[in-house]
Design an enzyme around this catalytic site. Sequence first.
Site, short mmCIF file in Angstrom:
data_model
loop_
_atom_site.label_atom_id
_atom_site.label_comp_id
_atom_site.label_asym_id
_atom_site.label_seq_id
_atom_site.Cartn_x
_atom_site.Cartn_y
_atom_site.Cartn_z
N HIS A 1 43.68 88.10 -26.53
CA HIS A 1 44.21 86.76 -26.26
C HIS A 1 43.18 85.87 -25.58
O HIS A 1 43.54 84.87 -24.97
CB HIS A 1 45.49 86.85 -25.42
CG HIS A 1 46.66 87.41 -26.19
ND1 HIS A 1 47.82 87.85 -25.59
CD2 HIS A 1 46.84 87.60 -27.53
CE1 HIS A 1 48.66 88.29 -26.53
NE2 HIS A 1 48.08 88.16 -27.70
N ASN B 1 54.89 101.60 -17.70
CA ASN B 1 55.33 100.25 -17.35
C ASN B 1 56.29 100.32 -16.18
O ASN B 1 56.96 101.33 -15.97
CB ASN B 1 56.03 99.60 -18.56
CG ASN B 1 55.99 98.08 -18.51
OD1 ASN B 1 54.93 97.50 -18.34
ND2 ASN B 1 57.14 97.44 -18.66
C1 BJW Z 1 54.26 96.13 -14.36
C2 BJW Z 1 53.92 95.88 -13.06
C3 BJW Z 1 53.21 96.87 -12.41
C4 BJW Z 1 55.00 94.17 -13.74
N1 BJW Z 1 52.90 97.99 -13.05
N2 BJW Z 1 53.95 97.26 -14.99
C5 BJW Z 1 56.98 88.71 -35.30
C6 BJW Z 1 55.81 89.31 -35.75
C7 BJW Z 1 54.55 88.72 -35.53
C8 BJW Z 1 54.47 87.53 -34.84
C9 BJW Z 1 55.64 86.93 -34.40
C10 BJW Z 1 56.86 87.51 -34.63
N3 BJW Z 1 57.81 86.70 -34.11
C11 BJW Z 1 57.19 85.65 -33.56
C12 BJW Z 1 55.87 85.76 -33.70
C13 BJW Z 1 54.83 84.81 -33.21
C14 BJW Z 1 54.41 84.92 -31.76
C15 BJW Z 1 55.33 85.79 -30.93
O1 BJW Z 1 55.11 86.95 -30.71
N4 BJW Z 1 56.39 85.21 -30.40
C16 BJW Z 1 57.33 85.97 -29.56
C17 BJW Z 1 57.77 85.10 -28.43
C18 BJW Z 1 58.44 86.51 -30.43
N5 BJW Z 1 53.07 85.45 -31.72
C19 BJW Z 1 52.01 84.67 -31.95
O2 BJW Z 1 52.13 83.47 -32.20
C20 BJW Z 1 50.65 85.33 -31.89
N6 BJW Z 1 49.94 85.04 -33.07
C21 BJW Z 1 50.32 85.52 -34.26
O3 BJW Z 1 51.30 86.25 -34.42
O4 BJW Z 1 49.48 85.17 -35.29
C22 BJW Z 1 49.80 85.65 -36.62
C23 BJW Z 1 48.88 86.77 -37.00
C24 BJW Z 1 48.77 87.89 -36.21
C25 BJW Z 1 47.93 88.94 -36.57
C26 BJW Z 1 47.18 88.84 -37.71
C27 BJW Z 1 47.26 87.71 -38.51
C28 BJW Z 1 48.12 86.67 -38.14
C29 BJW Z 1 49.84 84.80 -30.72
C30 BJW Z 1 50.41 85.21 -29.41
C31 BJW Z 1 49.61 84.58 -28.27
C32 BJW Z 1 50.19 84.90 -26.90
N7 BJW Z 1 49.53 84.13 -25.91
C33 BJW Z 1 49.85 84.34 -24.51
C34 BJW Z 1 49.08 83.30 -23.68
C35 BJW Z 1 47.59 83.68 -23.62
C36 BJW Z 1 46.82 82.81 -22.70
C37 BJW Z 1 47.34 82.90 -21.27
O5 BJW Z 1 47.21 83.95 -20.61
O6 BJW Z 1 47.90 81.89 -20.80
O7 BJW Z 1 49.49 85.68 -24.13
S1 BJW Z 1 51.61 84.28 -24.14
C38 BJW Z 1 51.57 85.55 -22.93
O8 BJW Z 1 52.33 86.69 -23.37
C39 BJW Z 1 50.11 86.01 -22.87
C40 BJW Z 1 50.27 87.49 -22.73
O9 BJW Z 1 49.06 88.15 -23.09
C41 BJW Z 1 51.44 87.78 -23.61
C42 BJW Z 1 52.12 89.08 -23.33
O10 BJW Z 1 52.62 89.11 -22.03
P1 BJW Z 1 52.61 90.47 -21.20
O11 BJW Z 1 51.22 90.85 -20.88
O12 BJW Z 1 53.44 91.48 -21.89
O13 BJW Z 1 53.28 90.00 -19.84
P2 BJW Z 1 54.84 89.94 -19.43
O14 BJW Z 1 54.93 89.10 -18.21
O15 BJW Z 1 55.68 89.56 -20.56
O16 BJW Z 1 55.21 91.44 -19.09
C43 BJW Z 1 54.64 92.11 -17.98
C44 BJW Z 1 55.19 93.52 -17.96
O17 BJW Z 1 54.56 94.22 -16.91
C45 BJW Z 1 56.72 93.60 -17.69
O18 BJW Z 1 57.32 94.52 -18.59
C46 BJW Z 1 56.80 94.13 -16.26
O19 BJW Z 1 57.92 94.98 -16.05
C47 BJW Z 1 55.53 94.91 -16.16
N8 BJW Z 1 55.00 95.03 -14.82
N9 BJW Z 1 54.45 94.63 -12.71
C48 BJW Z 1 53.32 98.16 -14.35
N10 BJW Z 1 52.86 96.71 -11.10
#
Ligand code: BJW
Length: 228
Positions: free
Chosen positions: A105, A197
Amino acid sequence: MKVVVLTGAGISAESGVPTFRDADGLWEGHRVEDVATPEAYDAQPLAVHRFYDARRAALGDVHPNPAHVALARLEDALGDDLLVVTQNIDDLHERAGSQRVLHMHGELLSAVCRSCHERSQWTEDLGDFPPCPRCGLTDLRPDVVWFGEVPYEMDRIHAALQDADLFVSIGTSGAVYPAAGFVMHAAAVGVRTLELNLQPSEGTSFFDESRHGPAGVLVPVWVDELLG
Ligand code: BJW
């Protein structure tokens, strides 16, 4: 043994980096569509720059925690047989000593020019619209992957998953694709899967094994187990 580790915001939580979707997470103060889409950037570039400038500046106040350090120790033992794929845009894996890290990302410490597409290492604010070091135009944006954009390094990630013996997901909610689908991909090609997690993720049922607790505790224990 070939291992692919996917990390998310939870691995950096104990370092003081906010997660996204937890109660006090980053999306708490911002609607995702206001900051993490190309459309948001087109509509309000200064607001988006301020959001990322603040997060970039905050990197100076945080440090790797025992989970990052344990993964660096694992890389010391496994070398090229370990790949860390991180969704995080912080640099805590690198500061802990990991060298084989893919930032799918993007990275806070990088800027990309929307005119010439050059990616430049970046430590300063972007909100004052500095010129691109390559082409001189003031069209730099954070080098991060927003919703609707294609994550980096997908070919290398899929190849590594295909070739792995073990896939481990650490500190991610499993809410965002394509990363959330890696466990299905791994399972489909016979790779063993493990989740570490704080709580069950949205994809927890797809893993062969799930362990729940803080990454700073779970990851060092798992690395010790693996290294025997
Ligand atoms: C702890 C803890 C501790 C807390 N110890 N644990 C179906 C299939 C494919 C795609 C899609 C789909 N449906 C929709 C889509 C599109 C979309 C998507 O996924 N949307 C969803 C909302 C459904 N995806 C996209 O648009 C992506 N692109 C794409 O799909 O392109 C098409 C393509 C793909 C591949 C090949 C060809 C074409 C792009 C996604 C970009 C995400 N960007 C962000 C922002 C990045 C910049 C920034 O940082 O600001 O990325 S959004 C945000 O979410 C960020 C993160 O990396 C990402 C994930 O979040 P993460 O890391 O999981 O954090 P949290 O807060 O959600 O969870 C934290 C966890 O930690 C929790 O479970 C806690 O319990 C735990 N935790 N403390 C252990 N101490």
